[in-house]
Design an enzyme around this catalytic site. Structure first.
Site, PDB file in Angstrom:
ATOM      1  N   HIS A  72       0.857  -1.184   0.000  1.00  0.00           N
ATOM      2  CA  HIS A  72       0.000   0.000   0.000  1.00  0.00           C
ATOM      3  C   HIS A  72       0.891   1.232   0.000  1.00  0.00           C
ATOM      4  O   HIS A  72       1.397   1.615   1.052  1.00  0.00           O
ATOM      5  CB  HIS A  72      -0.870   0.048   1.266  1.00  0.00           C
ATOM      6  CG  HIS A  72      -1.941  -0.987   1.321  1.00  0.00           C
ATOM      7  ND1 HIS A  72      -2.590  -1.310   2.493  1.00  0.00           N
ATOM      8  CD2 HIS A  72      -2.507  -1.751   0.352  1.00  0.00           C
ATOM      9  CE1 HIS A  72      -3.513  -2.241   2.233  1.00  0.00           C
ATOM     10  NE2 HIS A  72      -3.465  -2.532   0.946  1.00  0.00           N
ATOM     11  N   GLU A  73       1.090   1.841  -1.138  1.00  0.00           N
ATOM     12  CA  GLU A  73       1.847   3.104  -1.193  1.00  0.00           C
ATOM     13  C   GLU A  73       0.835   4.242  -1.213  1.00  0.00           C
ATOM     14  O   GLU A  73       0.237   4.534  -2.246  1.00  0.00           O
ATOM     15  CB  GLU A  73       2.750   3.143  -2.434  1.00  0.00           C
ATOM     16  CG  GLU A  73       3.479   4.461  -2.642  1.00  0.00           C
ATOM     17  CD  GLU A  73       4.280   4.924  -1.431  1.00  0.00           C
ATOM     18  OE1 GLU A  73       3.737   5.765  -0.667  1.00  0.00           O
ATOM     19  OE2 GLU A  73       5.412   4.448  -1.222  1.00  0.00           O
ATOM     20  N   HIS A 107       6.975   1.771   5.659  1.00  0.00           N
ATOM     21  CA  HIS A 107       8.002   2.685   5.133  1.00  0.00           C
ATOM     22  C   HIS A 107       7.540   4.122   5.344  1.00  0.00           C
ATOM     23  O   HIS A 107       6.358   4.378   5.508  1.00  0.00           O
ATOM     24  CB  HIS A 107       8.297   2.374   3.672  1.00  0.00           C
ATOM     25  CG  HIS A 107       9.292   1.246   3.553  1.00  0.00           C
ATOM     26  ND1 HIS A 107      10.442   1.335   2.812  1.00  0.00           N
ATOM     27  CD2 HIS A 107       9.309   0.031   4.142  1.00  0.00           C
ATOM     28  CE1 HIS A 107      11.131   0.204   2.933  1.00  0.00           C
ATOM     29  NE2 HIS A 107      10.457  -0.608   3.732  1.00  0.00           N
ATOM     30  N   GLU A 108       8.520   5.029   5.378  1.00  0.00           N
ATOM     31  CA  GLU A 108       8.273   6.425   5.795  1.00  0.00           C
ATOM     32  C   GLU A 108       7.419   6.416   7.064  1.00  0.00           C
ATOM     33  O   GLU A 108       6.354   7.051   7.136  1.00  0.00           O
ATOM     34  CB  GLU A 108       7.582   7.242   4.682  1.00  0.00           C
ATOM     35  CG  GLU A 108       8.395   7.348   3.414  1.00  0.00           C
ATOM     36  CD  GLU A 108       8.283   6.113   2.532  1.00  0.00           C
ATOM     37  OE1 GLU A 108       7.174   5.560   2.449  1.00  0.00           O
ATOM     38  OE2 GLU A 108       9.295   5.689   1.964  1.00  0.00           O
ATOM     39  N   GLU A 160      10.987   1.127   7.849  1.00  0.00           N
ATOM     40  CA  GLU A 160      12.114   1.859   7.283  1.00  0.00           C
ATOM     41  C   GLU A 160      12.509   2.918   8.316  1.00  0.00           C
ATOM     42  O   GLU A 160      12.976   2.565   9.395  1.00  0.00           O
ATOM     43  CB  GLU A 160      11.698   2.428   5.929  1.00  0.00           C
ATOM     44  CG  GLU A 160      12.842   2.954   5.110  1.00  0.00           C
ATOM     45  CD  GLU A 160      12.344   3.666   3.873  1.00  0.00           C
ATOM     46  OE1 GLU A 160      13.014   3.556   2.842  1.00  0.00           O
ATOM     47  OE2 GLU A 160      11.318   4.359   3.925  1.00  0.00           O
ATOM     48  N   GLU A 167      18.018   1.501  -0.872  1.00  0.00           N
ATOM     49  CA  GLU A 167      17.537   2.162  -2.087  1.00  0.00           C
ATOM     50  C   GLU A 167      18.354   3.405  -2.435  1.00  0.00           C
ATOM     51  O   GLU A 167      18.469   3.766  -3.597  1.00  0.00           O
ATOM     52  CB  GLU A 167      16.058   2.530  -1.933  1.00  0.00           C
ATOM     53  CG  GLU A 167      15.809   3.522  -0.825  1.00  0.00           C
ATOM     54  CD  GLU A 167      14.328   3.782  -0.546  1.00  0.00           C
ATOM     55  OE1 GLU A 167      13.503   2.929  -0.906  1.00  0.00           O
ATOM     56  OE2 GLU A 167      14.010   4.826   0.029  1.00  0.00           O
TER      57      GLU A 167
HETATM   58  C1  NOJ Z   1       9.838   4.308  -0.803  1.00  0.00           C
HETATM   59  C2  NOJ Z   1      10.148   3.016  -0.113  1.00  0.00           C
HETATM   60  O1  NOJ Z   1      11.168   3.158   0.809  1.00  0.00           O
HETATM   61  C3  NOJ Z   1      10.513   1.999  -1.144  1.00  0.00           C
HETATM   62  O2  NOJ Z   1      10.915   0.787  -0.537  1.00  0.00           O
HETATM   63  C4  NOJ Z   1       9.363   1.797  -2.081  1.00  0.00           C
HETATM   64  O3  NOJ Z   1       9.776   0.944  -3.119  1.00  0.00           O
HETATM   65  C5  NOJ Z   1       8.892   3.123  -2.679  1.00  0.00           C
HETATM   66  N1  NOJ Z   1       8.714   4.122  -1.682  1.00  0.00           N
HETATM   67  C6  NOJ Z   1       7.594   2.947  -3.434  1.00  0.00           C
HETATM   68  O4  NOJ Z   1       6.582   2.601  -2.545  1.00  0.00           O
END
Ligand code: NOJ
Ligand code: CA
Length: 670
Positions: free
Chosen positions: A382-383, A451-452, A470, A476
């Site tokens: 889920h982004e 993440h974030e 994260e 990355e």
């Molecule tokens: C930042 C995240 O740290 C990374 O792992 C992810 O691939 C991208 N956002 C896209 O969601």
């Protein structure tokens, strides 16, 4: 007669009260169970202060406590001690997963009950705990007429350090922790995020952080004007500048101080988890720590895209390839990013993802069924792009969908401009959001990799489906920025990792992946393997494209290394220079050792191994021909036997390392 009895009772009551008051005084000390750490509470000019010493050495000088509010008089002055209480706790608990199978929670506690002597007579309480590995305190605001709903504009907690300690820190920010750490004296810091870790001239290490951040704003440290190495708490604000809204009864997060005479003991400490509530999930059988691969690195190095098109990563065919690879290699999890509609809006004004509709080239039900058949875990994604209202709107349906498909893990993301406008990722609004997501995921039997995120503060004890996150400048950055320099991962275990597990995503084998030479991973291959032991995460990624693992003998280490541990020992360490960690699962030990830009020879006494047993070692180390610039992927893999009387000698080249497995041989002595 009656009157005389009443008079007598009154007299006794007064006498007890007076003797209490005398005993109360304005100063109270609390020692750690081993007597080494001393916490002192005192009222100075009717203001509450704390100070901390370690073996008589002052670490924190008297530092103020209290609050400012937007809508009422501040609460820190004209105080008196009404009463105090002390208690001792000594218990052992077992985490669902972690770095040690059982955890000792032993502390002395002092509660100081304070009230104002002026007209408002408001009350608050300070709860102090001293452990052998540090101290912590929190504020409690009991329910009372003159303090009901409130809005805090600042928490006055000060950190008046006794010396200009050397510190490892990232600057205080309310939106990210993805920075490289600096090493400077405290006097050169304006602000810092926590954990911030420091060292005195004689080697006492202190790390400041917080625990049980559940409904409050994240804390940073801000330099007090003029003073050289004194700081105060600075909280992430709401858009209107208010820091925390609340209602009594109310408790703040713990302010934590991990203290040790060796840096490695900071890593072995469980202080942060101990300050959180016990597990709230009754049936934890669905929570599994695991390694995972994923359709991920390709997007970061530009060979794939998240959005649909020629280079789309999350296709059914590619997902099947990753699942088959995982199944063949004993890896349980497969993360797939870019599976859902909406990625073309990521980073644009619109920024709306659809968390229930897969792209047409991604057959989600078929893949979910295949995962179940192969006993694999699909890790959903889920982004939100930072669009929190939209994510909250879709969350229930999104989780229902995953649950109906038997998906038990989700990676969340907040990469992008935050909405609602003006909210910070580390502010109270988002702290509440992140916590709500973890709870909802638990209701749907789903583990979280955030993440974030907001930084970890020990919530994994209470909600062990909150696996990893994260909140770190991870792998990355090597794909698309100036990268993470060799010393980065020699600092993380003593800073960010003290807060909790980190989804750093190690395991890039194609170190010099960029044909243009602009980007690379700034380590040797052996150091990538060592990170599986050094950087703890219950969901641990093998981050490279799977084709880069095919036919690689070094991949055997990733196959073999566990992600859940019975015991952890730090064997040597110097923050920012090197660290060697040994972790045990069952009767086998696993060791990871890494260095910064300096080559070193490690000499490690193996006296932690079981006595009178021979161990076969599988060693993965920098080879004679390994070169950081020219030949970083060369690796020497060898087997030999040792016992607990041996000393291991291994040469690490620039940004090199080694990883080793010690398996006991039944009934064999060397
Ligand atoms: C930042 C995240 O740290 C990374 O792992 C992810 O691939 C991208 N956002 C896209 O969601
Ligand atoms: Ca260094």
């Amino acid at each position: 007669m009656c009157n005389r009895i009443l008079y007598l009772l009154g007299f006794i009551f007064m006498a007890v009260l007076l003797s209490c008051n005398n005993k109360l005084g304005n100063q109270h000390d609390l020692l750690s169970p081993d007597g080494k750490i001393q916490l002192k509470f005192e009222l100075l000019q009717q203001k509450a202060h704390y100070s901390i010493s370690f073996e008589q050495q002052e670490l924190i000088k008297p530092s103020l406590l209290g609050f400012h509010f937007i809508d009422r008089a501040p609460l820190f002055d004209s105080l008196q001690v009404d009463s105090v209480s002390q208690s001792t706790t000594d218990e052992v608990w077992r985490p669902v997963w972690g770095t040690d199978a059982s955890i000792s929670n032993a502390y002395n506690q002092l509660i100081v009950y304070l009230s104002e002597t002026d007209s408002l007579h408001r009350k608050f309480e300070l709860v102090f705990r001293t452990f052998n590995d540090g101290i912590a305190f929190r504020y409690r605001l009991p329910a009372q007429d003159n303090l009901d709903q409130f809005r805090i504009t600042s928490e006055l907690t000060e950190f008046n350090f006794a010396q200009d300690f050397t510190a490892w820190w990232i600057k205080g920010e309310f939106g990210t922790y993805e920075r490289l750490y600096k090493q400077t004296p405290l006097s050169q810091i304006c602000s810092a995020n926590t954990p911030i870790t420091m060292k005195s001239e004689n080697g006492i290490h202190i790390s400041i952080h917080e625990a049980a951040l559940t409904d409050y704003a994240g804390m940073t440290l801000k330099k007090k004007t003029v003073q050289k190495h004194s700081f105060h708490c600075e909280l992430a604000p709401w858009p209107d500048g208010v820091k925390v809204i609340g209602q009594t009864p109310f408790v703040t997060p713990w302010r934590t101080f991990q203290i040790a005479d060796e840096p490695g003991k900071l890593i072995e400490s469980h202080l942060i988890e101990n300050l959180n509530e016990p597990c709230k999930i009754e049936d934890t059988s669905w929570i599994k720590s695991m390694k995972y691969v994923g359709i991920w690195w390709g997007m970061h190095i530009g060979t794939n895209t998240w959005y649909i098109g020629e280079k789309h990563g999350a296709t059914t065919a590619q997902a099947l390839k990753y699942m088959n690879f995982a199944a063949a290699n004993g890896i349980k999890g497969i993360l797939i990013e870019g599976w859902n509609l909406g990625w073309d809006t990521w980073g644009t004004e619109e920024n709306i993802q659809n968390f229930t509709t897969p792209y047409p080239d991604f057959d989600l039900p078929r893949l979910a069924a295949y995962a179940q058949k192969k006993e694999l875990y699909l890790i959903g994604h889920h982004e939100s792009g930072g669009n929190v209202p939209e994510y909250e709107k879709q969350l229930d349906n999104a989780l229902d969908l995953y649950q109906s498909l038997g998906i038990h893990a989700v990676k969340t993301g907040y990469a992008g401009r935050m909405s609602p406008e003006g909210q910070y990722r580390h502010g109270q609004f988002m702290v509440r959001h992140y916590r709500e997501v973890v709870k909802k995921m638990a209701e749907h039997q789903i583990m979280v990799d955030a993440h974030e995120p907001i930084k970890p503060t020990g919530i994994r004890r209470t909600w062990p489906n909150m696996m990893t996150r994260e909140g770190v400048r991870g792998m990355e950055y090597n794909a698309w920025s100036d990268g993470n320099p060799p010393e980065h991962t020699t600092i993380l275990p003593f800073t960010r990792m003290l807060a909790g597990p980190l989804d750093y995503t190690p395991g890039i084998f194609n170190i010099k992946f960029d044909p243009s030479g602009e980007h690379r991973v700034y380590t040797t291959l052996a150091k990538q393997l060592a990170l599986y032991v050094v950087l703890y995460s219950p969901l641990q990624m093998a981050a490279d494209l799977i084709e880069n693992y095919e036919g690689q003998p070094a991949f055997k280490f990733i196959r073999d290394v566990p992600v859940n541990w019975d015991e952890t020992k730090v064997l040597n360490a110097q923050i920012g220079d090197f660290v060697t960690i040994a972790r045990r699962q069952g009767d086998s030990w696993y060791m990871g050792s890494i260095t910064d830009e300096q080559p070193r020879e490690m000499q490690i006494a193996l006296d932690f191994l079981g006595k009178d047993r021979t161990y076969e070692v599988q060693m993965y180390r920098d080879a004679a021909e390994t070169g950081y610039e020219t030949n970083p992927t060369a690796i020497k893999i060898e087997q030999f036997k040792v016992d607990s009387e041996d000393t291991l000698k291994v040469r690490l080249i620039k940004s090199g390392g080694f990883a080793a497995i010690f398996n006991p041989q039944s009934g064999e002595t060397k």
